[in-house]
Design an enzyme around this catalytic site. Structure first.
Site, PDB file in Angstrom:
ATOM      1  N   HIS A 149       0.877  -1.138   0.054  1.00 33.00           N
ATOM      2  CA  HIS A 149      -0.060  -0.040  -0.103  1.00 33.00           C
ATOM      3  C   HIS A 149       0.903   1.193   0.050  1.00 33.00           C
ATOM      4  O   HIS A 149       1.421   1.706   1.007  1.00 33.00           O
ATOM      5  CB  HIS A 149      -0.900  -0.009   1.166  1.00 33.00           C
TER       6      HIS A 149
ATOM      7  N   HIS B 210       1.638   5.304  -2.072  1.00 28.87           N
ATOM      8  CA  HIS B 210       1.065   6.181  -3.189  1.00 28.87           C
ATOM      9  C   HIS B 210       2.464   6.804  -3.796  1.00 28.87           C
ATOM     10  O   HIS B 210       2.858   7.663  -2.952  1.00 28.87           O
ATOM     11  CB  HIS B 210       0.319   7.061  -2.541  1.00 28.87           C
TER      12      HIS B 210
ATOM     13  N   ARG C 198       2.341   8.564  -6.344  1.00 29.54           N
ATOM     14  CA  ARG C 198       2.047   9.734  -7.072  1.00 29.54           C
ATOM     15  C   ARG C 198       2.464  10.166  -8.435  1.00 29.54           C
ATOM     16  O   ARG C 198       2.530  11.327  -8.786  1.00 29.54           O
ATOM     17  CB  ARG C 198       2.604  11.000  -6.122  1.00 29.54           C
TER      18      ARG C 198
ATOM     19  N   ASN D 267      -4.777   5.979  -7.537  1.00 30.02           N
ATOM     20  CA  ASN D 267      -5.075   7.506  -7.506  1.00 30.02           C
ATOM     21  C   ASN D 267      -4.210   8.342  -7.761  1.00 30.02           C
ATOM     22  O   ASN D 267      -3.893   9.455  -7.192  1.00 30.02           O
ATOM     23  CB  ASN D 267      -5.891   7.788  -5.975  1.00 30.02           C
TER      24      ASN D 267
ATOM     25  N   HIS E 159     -10.705   0.703   0.488  1.00 32.20           N
ATOM     26  CA  HIS E 159     -10.852   1.825   1.577  1.00 32.20           C
ATOM     27  C   HIS E 159     -12.100   1.883   2.079  1.00 32.20           C
ATOM     28  O   HIS E 159     -13.001   2.410   1.552  1.00 32.20           O
ATOM     29  CB  HIS E 159     -10.539   3.168   0.877  1.00 32.20           C
TER      30      HIS E 159
ATOM     31  N   ASP F 244       0.803   2.558   3.757  1.00 34.59           N
ATOM     32  CA  ASP F 244      -0.105   3.716   3.237  1.00 34.59           C
ATOM     33  C   ASP F 244       0.771   5.191   3.166  1.00 34.59           C
ATOM     34  O   ASP F 244       0.257   6.037   3.419  1.00 34.59           O
ATOM     35  CB  ASP F 244      -1.103   4.010   4.134  1.00 34.59           C
TER      36      ASP F 244
ATOM     37  N   HIS G  34       2.450  14.213   0.491  1.00 34.63           N
ATOM     38  CA  HIS G  34       2.041  15.498   0.178  1.00 34.63           C
ATOM     39  C   HIS G  34       3.024  16.519   0.367  1.00 34.63           C
ATOM     40  O   HIS G  34       3.816  16.514   1.094  1.00 34.63           O
ATOM     41  CB  HIS G  34       0.597  15.826   0.870  1.00 34.63           C
TER      42      HIS G  34
ATOM     43  N   PRO H 265      -5.342  14.537   3.241  1.00 31.64           N
ATOM     44  CA  PRO H 265      -4.928  13.492   4.315  1.00 31.64           C
ATOM     45  C   PRO H 265      -3.551  12.571   3.660  1.00 31.64           C
ATOM     46  O   PRO H 265      -3.484  12.324   2.474  1.00 31.64           O
ATOM     47  CB  PRO H 265      -6.150  12.682   4.225  1.00 31.64           C
ATOM     48  N   GLY H 266      -3.036  12.220   4.453  1.00 29.78           N
ATOM     49  CA  GLY H 266      -1.789  11.326   4.163  1.00 29.78           C
ATOM     50  C   GLY H 266      -0.441  11.493   4.931  1.00 29.78           C
ATOM     51  O   GLY H 266      -0.101  12.627   5.171  1.00 29.78           O
TER      52      GLY H 266
HETATM   53  O1  DOR Z   1      -4.932   9.386   4.095  1.00 27.73           O
HETATM   54  C1  DOR Z   1      -4.979   9.019   2.852  1.00 27.73           C
HETATM   55  N1  DOR Z   1      -4.354   9.429   1.723  1.00 27.73           N
HETATM   56  N2  DOR Z   1      -6.008   8.025   2.830  1.00 27.73           N
HETATM   57  C2  DOR Z   1      -6.587   7.916   1.373  1.00 27.73           C
HETATM   58  O2  DOR Z   1      -7.465   7.073   1.306  1.00 27.73           O
HETATM   59  C3  DOR Z   1      -5.774   8.459   0.315  1.00 27.73           C
HETATM   60  C4  DOR Z   1      -4.248   8.884   0.554  1.00 27.73           C
HETATM   61  C5  DOR Z   1      -3.739   9.633  -0.469  1.00 27.73           C
HETATM   62  O3  DOR Z   1      -3.962   9.438  -1.574  1.00 27.73           O
HETATM   63  O4  DOR Z   1      -3.172  10.741  -0.105  1.00 27.73           O
HETATM   64 ZN    ZN Z   2      -3.757   4.899   0.740  1.00 31.96          ZN
HETATM   65 ZN    ZN Z   3      -7.181   4.661   1.821  1.00 29.36          ZN
END
Ligand code: DOR
Ligand code: ZN
Ligand code: ZN
Length: 432
Positions: free
Chosen positions: A56, A58, A60, A90, A174, A300, A304, A318-319
């Site tokens: 998991h 990201h 980007r 995403n 999710h 996860d 950002h 969020p993240g």
């Molecule tokens: O905190 C999160 N960030 N939860 C998510 O489901 C998406 C992720 C993101 O892509 O930044």
């Molecule tokens: Zn995620």
């Molecule tokens: Zn998520």
């Protein structure tokens, strides 16, 4: 003669000195005496774990490379002891079409320092059938963004697809219920209070637990395999465990931040602790003693920019970046006797490989890829996001003292990290 011998390794939980022979990137022998090889890497009695698999992340890339890209993100992975990552869809464009999926494989093949898989976005029903041929690790569904009608259509569609290596397809979820999230978010927004602590109330445990119940019932109805991402409450883990006993084909992931932090960190670190699902209260959150109920740990890793995180609580995304903090945080608990090495291997190596059908990874046994992380259980450090390879130089774990760190990462027999220095390498698509 073999290519490499890793000498003086300790392979936990067994407490013996071992020598691991590597040829053509594969483990070919594990012995209790030295093995003749062209090159010897002396592990010096330290612990050798299988390379970690983070199902998991990201990265980007493409579309949001100012936050992270496959290069910086996989440097962070290598630095953190991960030799395989599975990227979430995403991005921009989202990985929900054949074209975007193919393009992302190409980007990652060019930039990734570690091996990789990709989750497919599942919100384009027309594309799902063709996407299956490209072997997505799973179909990812964000329940917080979908109506039930749409969700049922997708479950129906996916249940008829082939999986990877003869297994059934998996849906990664999710799990936060859209209507409940919207209702509570509206309520909190109308209060006009901008203290980040309110974010925990805007997406309450109820939203997660209702979504998980729904997912379990639908998975049973459509005979689907589901994987619940970032289960954040004790109740969620119990729901999943019960469903499993009742025959549901379900597995779970927990994250280091939901395990080690609680909602009070929103007060301490503001938006840098903002994540979905949010950090939970001490009474609701998962605890270390619950981890035996979980199947995997995923970071996860959701980077950002600092500028984005400095917006107000509603606008900040969020993240939390997690690839470079996960293993030291976990090893610190191993040192304290709260987590066992068997748990580390199960949650971060074996189960991610099994659940996402990654053959040849997750175990230190003959025939497997020579993916390893060497850890020094005595080394102490303080988490400092300024030193991250990730572009996201922030962390709610900033300043935390840890004991036990990865000192070497090896991908298919090649050193990709040694003493915090990352070296060039070429990651491969794990299903090619
Ligand atoms: O905190 C999160 N960030 N939860 C998510 O489901 C998406 C992720 C993101 O892509 O930044
Ligand atoms: Zn995620
Ligand atoms: Zn998520």
């Amino acid at each position: 003669m073999l290519d490499i011998c890793l000498s003086n390794c300790k392979i936990v939980p067994e407490n013996m000195t071992r020598y691991v022979g590597v040829n053509n990137g594969k483990i070919v022998s594990i012995k209790s005496s030295p093995i003749a090889a062209e090159k010897t890497i002396d592990i010096d009695g330290k612990i050798l774990l299988p390379g970690l698999i983070d199902a998991h992340v990201h990265m980007r890339d493409p579309g949001f490379t100012y936050k992270e890209d496959f290069r910086t993100g996989t440097k962070a992975a290598a630095a953190g002891g991960f030799t395989t990552v599975i990227d979430m869809p995403n991005t921009k464009p989202p990985t929900n079409t054949v074209r975007a999926f193919r393009d992302k494989i190409k980007i990652a093949e060019r930039k990734s320092l570690v091996d990789f898989g990709l989750h497919a976005g599942a919100d384009e029903p027309k594309e799902i059938r063709e996407l299956a041929k490209l072997k997505p690790s799973s179909y990812k569904i964000f329940m917080d963004l979908l109506d039930d009608d749409h969700l049922m259509n997708l479950f129906d569609e996916i249940s008829n697809l082939p999986g990877i290596n003869g297994s059934k397809p998996i849906v990664s979820l999710h799990a936060e219920d859209k209507e409940i999230v919207n209702r509570y978010t509206q309520m909190e927004m109308s209060e006009e209070n901008l203290n980040p602590i309110i974010y925990a109330n805007a997406r309450p445990p109820l939203a997660e637990e209702v979504a998980i119940s729904k997912a379990i019932l639908m998975a049973n109805e459509y005979d689907l395999k589901i994987h619940i991402c970032h289960a954040s409450t004790k109740k969620s883990l119990n729901q999943i465990k019960r469903a499993k006993v009742d025959g549901c084909n379900i597995t779970s992931e927990i994250t280091p931040h939901h395990m080690f932090l609680d909602s009070s960190y929103l007060d301490r670190y503001g938006n840098f602790a903002k994540t979905n699902p949010p950090l939970r209260s001490r009474s609701d959150k998962i605890k270390l003693i619950d981890i035996y109920k979980a199947d995997t740990i995923g970071t996860d890793h959701a980077p950002h920019s600092i500028a984005e995180k400095e917006e107000n609580i509603w606008n900040a995304p969020p993240g939390i970046p997690g690839l470079e903090t996960a293993l030291p945080l976990i090893l610190t608990q191993v040192n304290r006797g709260k987590i066992s090495f068997a748990d580390v291997k199960r949650l971060l190596c074996e189960n991610p490989a099994e659940i996402f059908n990654i053959k040849n990874k997750g175990y230190i046994t003959e025939g497997m890829d020579a993916d390893f992380v060497v850890v020094d259980m005595k080394r102490e450090t303080i988490i400092n996001p300024d030193n991250f390879y990730s572009k996201a130089h922030y962390s709610p774990f900033k300043g935390e003292k840890v004991k036990g760190i990865p000192i070497m990462t090896i991908l298919r027999g090649k050193i990709v990290m040694e003493e915090a220095e990352v070296f060039e390498s070429q990651g491969k698509y794990v299903y090619s």
